[in-house]
Scaffold this motif. Structure first.
Motif, PDB file in Angstrom:
ATOM      1  N   TRP A   9     103.772-125.145  33.596  1.00 40.63           N
ATOM      2  CA  TRP A   9     103.217-124.356  32.494  1.00 40.63           C
ATOM      3  C   TRP A   9     102.419-123.159  32.990  1.00 40.63           C
ATOM      4  O   TRP A   9     102.336-122.138  32.331  1.00 40.63           O
ATOM      5  N   ARG A  10     101.860-123.261  34.182  1.00 43.79           N
ATOM      6  CA  ARG A  10     100.943-122.230  34.668  1.00 43.79           C
ATOM      7  C   ARG A  10     101.628-120.870  34.775  1.00 43.79           C
ATOM      8  O   ARG A  10     102.832-120.763  34.920  1.00 43.79           O
ATOM      9  N   TYR A  11     100.825-119.835  34.694  1.00 45.51           N
ATOM     10  CA  TYR A  11     101.334-118.471  34.776  1.00 45.51           C
ATOM     11  C   TYR A  11     100.220-117.561  35.278  1.00 45.51           C
ATOM     12  O   TYR A  11      99.050-117.912  35.241  1.00 45.51           O
ATOM     13  N   ALA A  12     100.602-116.403  35.730  1.00 44.20           N
ATOM     14  CA  ALA A  12      99.625-115.421  36.204  1.00 44.20           C
ATOM     15  C   ALA A  12      99.348-114.442  35.069  1.00 44.20           C
ATOM     16  O   ALA A  12     100.266-113.892  34.475  1.00 44.20           O
ATOM     17  N   THR A  13      98.097-114.240  34.776  1.00 44.75           N
ATOM     18  CA  THR A  13      97.721-113.293  33.741  1.00 44.75           C
ATOM     19  C   THR A  13      97.744-111.895  34.333  1.00 44.75           C
ATOM     20  O   THR A  13      97.083-111.632  35.330  1.00 44.75           O
ATOM     21  N   LYS A  14      98.497-111.024  33.730  1.00 44.94           N
ATOM     22  CA  LYS A  14      98.620-109.651  34.233  1.00 44.94           C
ATOM     23  C   LYS A  14      97.696-108.692  33.504  1.00 44.94           C
ATOM     24  O   LYS A  14      97.372-107.635  34.013  1.00 44.94           O
ATOM     25  N   ALA A  15      97.299-109.041  32.313  1.00 40.17           N
ATOM     26  CA  ALA A  15      96.436-108.150  31.539  1.00 40.17           C
ATOM     27  C   ALA A  15      95.639-108.963  30.533  1.00 40.17           C
ATOM     28  O   ALA A  15      96.081-110.011  30.080  1.00 40.17           O
ATOM     29  N   MET A  16      94.482-108.473  30.211  1.00 39.89           N
ATOM     30  CA  MET A  16      93.639-109.128  29.220  1.00 39.89           C
ATOM     31  C   MET A  16      93.801-108.396  27.888  1.00 39.89           C
ATOM     32  O   MET A  16      94.276-107.264  27.843  1.00 39.89           O
ATOM     33  N   ASN A  17      93.382-109.033  26.814  1.00 37.90           N
ATOM     34  CA  ASN A  17      93.531-108.440  25.491  1.00 37.90           C
ATOM     35  C   ASN A  17      92.276-107.704  25.022  1.00 37.90           C
ATOM     36  O   ASN A  17      92.218-107.236  23.904  1.00 37.90           O
ATOM     37  N   GLY A  18      91.260-107.603  25.869  1.00 37.89           N
ATOM     38  CA  GLY A  18      90.042-106.884  25.525  1.00 37.89           C
ATOM     39  C   GLY A  18      88.955-107.755  24.924  1.00 37.89           C
ATOM     40  O   GLY A  18      87.817-107.313  24.775  1.00 37.89           O
ATOM     41  N   GLU A  19      89.283-108.982  24.563  1.00 34.92           N
ATOM     42  CA  GLU A  19      88.277-109.876  24.002  1.00 34.92           C
ATOM     43  C   GLU A  19      87.403-110.448  25.108  1.00 34.92           C
ATOM     44  O   GLU A  19      87.886-110.753  26.198  1.00 34.92           O
ATOM     45  N   LYS A  20      86.123-110.600  24.816  1.00 33.06           N
ATOM     46  CA  LYS A  20      85.197-111.165  25.783  1.00 33.06           C
ATOM     47  C   LYS A  20      85.490-112.666  25.948  1.00 33.06           C
ATOM     48  O   LYS A  20      85.726-113.368  24.967  1.00 33.06           O
ATOM     49  N   VAL A  21      85.479-113.128  27.190  1.00 36.90           N
ATOM     50  CA  VAL A  21      85.713-114.543  27.476  1.00 36.90           C
ATOM     51  C   VAL A  21      84.399-115.303  27.250  1.00 36.90           C
ATOM     52  O   VAL A  21      83.342-114.877  27.720  1.00 36.90           O
ATOM     53  N   ALA A  22      84.464-116.402  26.535  1.00 36.09           N
ATOM     54  CA  ALA A  22      83.277-117.194  26.227  1.00 36.09           C
ATOM     55  C   ALA A  22      82.629-117.714  27.516  1.00 36.09           C
ATOM     56  O   ALA A  22      83.320-118.088  28.464  1.00 36.09           O
ATOM     57  N   GLN A  23      81.317-117.723  27.551  1.00 39.12           N
ATOM     58  CA  GLN A  23      80.576-118.137  28.742  1.00 39.12           C
ATOM     59  C   GLN A  23      80.921-119.565  29.160  1.00 39.12           C
ATOM     60  O   GLN A  23      81.014-119.858  30.349  1.00 39.12           O
ATOM     61  N   ASP A  24      81.137-120.462  28.201  1.00 39.13           N
ATOM     62  CA  ASP A  24      81.474-121.840  28.578  1.00 39.13           C
ATOM     63  C   ASP A  24      82.808-121.907  29.314  1.00 39.13           C
ATOM     64  O   ASP A  24      82.982-122.707  30.231  1.00 39.13           O
ATOM     65  N   LYS A  25      83.746-121.026  28.963  1.00 39.19           N
ATOM     66  CA  LYS A  25      85.024-120.982  29.678  1.00 39.19           C
ATOM     67  C   LYS A  25      84.835-120.426  31.090  1.00 39.19           C
ATOM     68  O   LYS A  25      85.423-120.937  32.044  1.00 39.19           O
ATOM     69  N   ALA A  61      88.267 -97.669  41.446  1.00 37.07           N
ATOM     70  CA  ALA A  61      88.443 -96.513  42.323  1.00 37.07           C
ATOM     71  C   ALA A  61      88.842 -96.925  43.742  1.00 37.07           C
ATOM     72  O   ALA A  61      89.603 -96.218  44.406  1.00 37.07           O
ATOM     73  N   ILE A  62      88.332 -98.059  44.200  1.00 37.93           N
ATOM     74  CA  ILE A  62      88.686 -98.518  45.549  1.00 37.93           C
ATOM     75  C   ILE A  62      89.769 -99.597  45.535  1.00 37.93           C
ATOM     76  O   ILE A  62      90.160-100.089  46.569  1.00 37.93           O
ATOM     77  N   GLY A  63      90.245 -99.926  44.342  1.00 38.84           N
ATOM     78  CA  GLY A  63      91.279-100.962  44.182  1.00 38.84           C
ATOM     79  C   GLY A  63      92.621-100.366  43.816  1.00 38.84           C
ATOM     80  O   GLY A  63      93.295-100.863  42.904  1.00 38.84           O
ATOM     81  N   TRP A  64      92.980 -99.271  44.471  1.00 35.18           N
ATOM     82  CA  TRP A  64      94.263 -98.618  44.262  1.00 35.18           C
ATOM     83  C   TRP A  64      94.455 -98.207  42.801  1.00 35.18           C
ATOM     84  O   TRP A  64      95.570 -98.178  42.283  1.00 35.18           O
ATOM     85  N   ASP A  65      93.349 -97.903  42.121  1.00 36.67           N
ATOM     86  CA  ASP A  65      93.354 -97.413  40.737  1.00 36.67           C
ATOM     87  C   ASP A  65      94.155 -98.303  39.790  1.00 36.67           C
ATOM     88  O   ASP A  65      94.850 -97.835  38.893  1.00 36.67           O
ATOM     89  N   GLN A  66      94.032 -99.609  39.973  1.00 39.85           N
ATOM     90  CA  GLN A  66      94.746-100.556  39.114  1.00 39.85           C
ATOM     91  C   GLN A  66      94.053-100.642  37.761  1.00 39.85           C
ATOM     92  O   GLN A  66      92.881-101.018  37.666  1.00 39.85           O
ATOM     93  N   SER A  67      94.770-100.342  36.707  1.00 38.28           N
ATOM     94  CA  SER A  67      94.187-100.327  35.368  1.00 38.28           C
ATOM     95  C   SER A  67      93.720-101.702  34.906  1.00 38.28           C
ATOM     96  O   SER A  67      92.820-101.797  34.064  1.00 38.28           O
ATOM     97  N   VAL A  68      94.297-102.766  35.447  1.00 38.53           N
ATOM     98  CA  VAL A  68      93.899-104.094  35.003  1.00 38.53           C
ATOM     99  C   VAL A  68      92.442-104.401  35.344  1.00 38.53           C
ATOM    100  O   VAL A  68      91.845-105.308  34.771  1.00 38.53           O
ATOM    101  N   ILE A  69      91.863-103.665  36.259  1.00 41.42           N
ATOM    102  CA  ILE A  69      90.463-103.889  36.628  1.00 41.42           C
ATOM    103  C   ILE A  69      89.532-103.489  35.495  1.00 41.42           C
ATOM    104  O   ILE A  69      88.534-104.151  35.244  1.00 41.42           O
ATOM    105  N   THR A  70      89.846-102.410  34.801  1.00 43.86           N
ATOM    106  CA  THR A  70      88.959-101.930  33.746  1.00 43.86           C
ATOM    107  C   THR A  70      89.460-102.211  32.343  1.00 43.86           C
ATOM    108  O   THR A  70      88.713-102.084  31.383  1.00 43.86           O
ATOM    109  N   ASP A  71      90.726-102.560  32.188  1.00 41.30           N
ATOM    110  CA  ASP A  71      91.291-102.788  30.838  1.00 41.30           C
ATOM    111  C   ASP A  71      90.930-104.157  30.313  1.00 41.30           C
ATOM    112  O   ASP A  71      90.772-105.090  31.030  1.00 41.30           O
TER     113      ASP A  71
END
Length: 71
Positions: A9-25, A61-71
């Motif tokens: 079932w496991r998978y690699a997450t490539k992008a987030m949806n912009g929602e904040k992750v709950a602290q308990d998670k 900026a130092i991570g090869w300008d990968q958008s997933v870092i800030t998105d």
């Protein structure tokens, strides 16, 4: 067979949806990582939870300008 089904079932997450992750998670993820087995048994890694957008931009900026870092 249950273990294999869970592993398939496991998978690699490539992008987030912009929602904040709950602290308990976040706490659960950190705890799970801290007890996860490693080949050396020393868990030679660090986990950083970064919520500051300015810091994320600096990392991008130092991570090869990968958008997933800030998105």
């Amino acid at each position: 067979m249950e273990l294999l089904e869970k592993l398939n079932w496991r998978y690699a997450t490539k992008a987030m949806n912009g929602e904040k992750v709950a602290q308990d998670k976040i706490d659960t993820i950190i705890e799970a990582a801290s007890i996860a087995p490693t080949s050396s048994g020393l868990q030679p890694f660090e986990i950083m939870v970064i919520t500051n957008q300015e810091v994320k931009k600096q990392i991008r900026a130092i991570g090869w300008d990968q958008s997933v870092i800030t998105d």
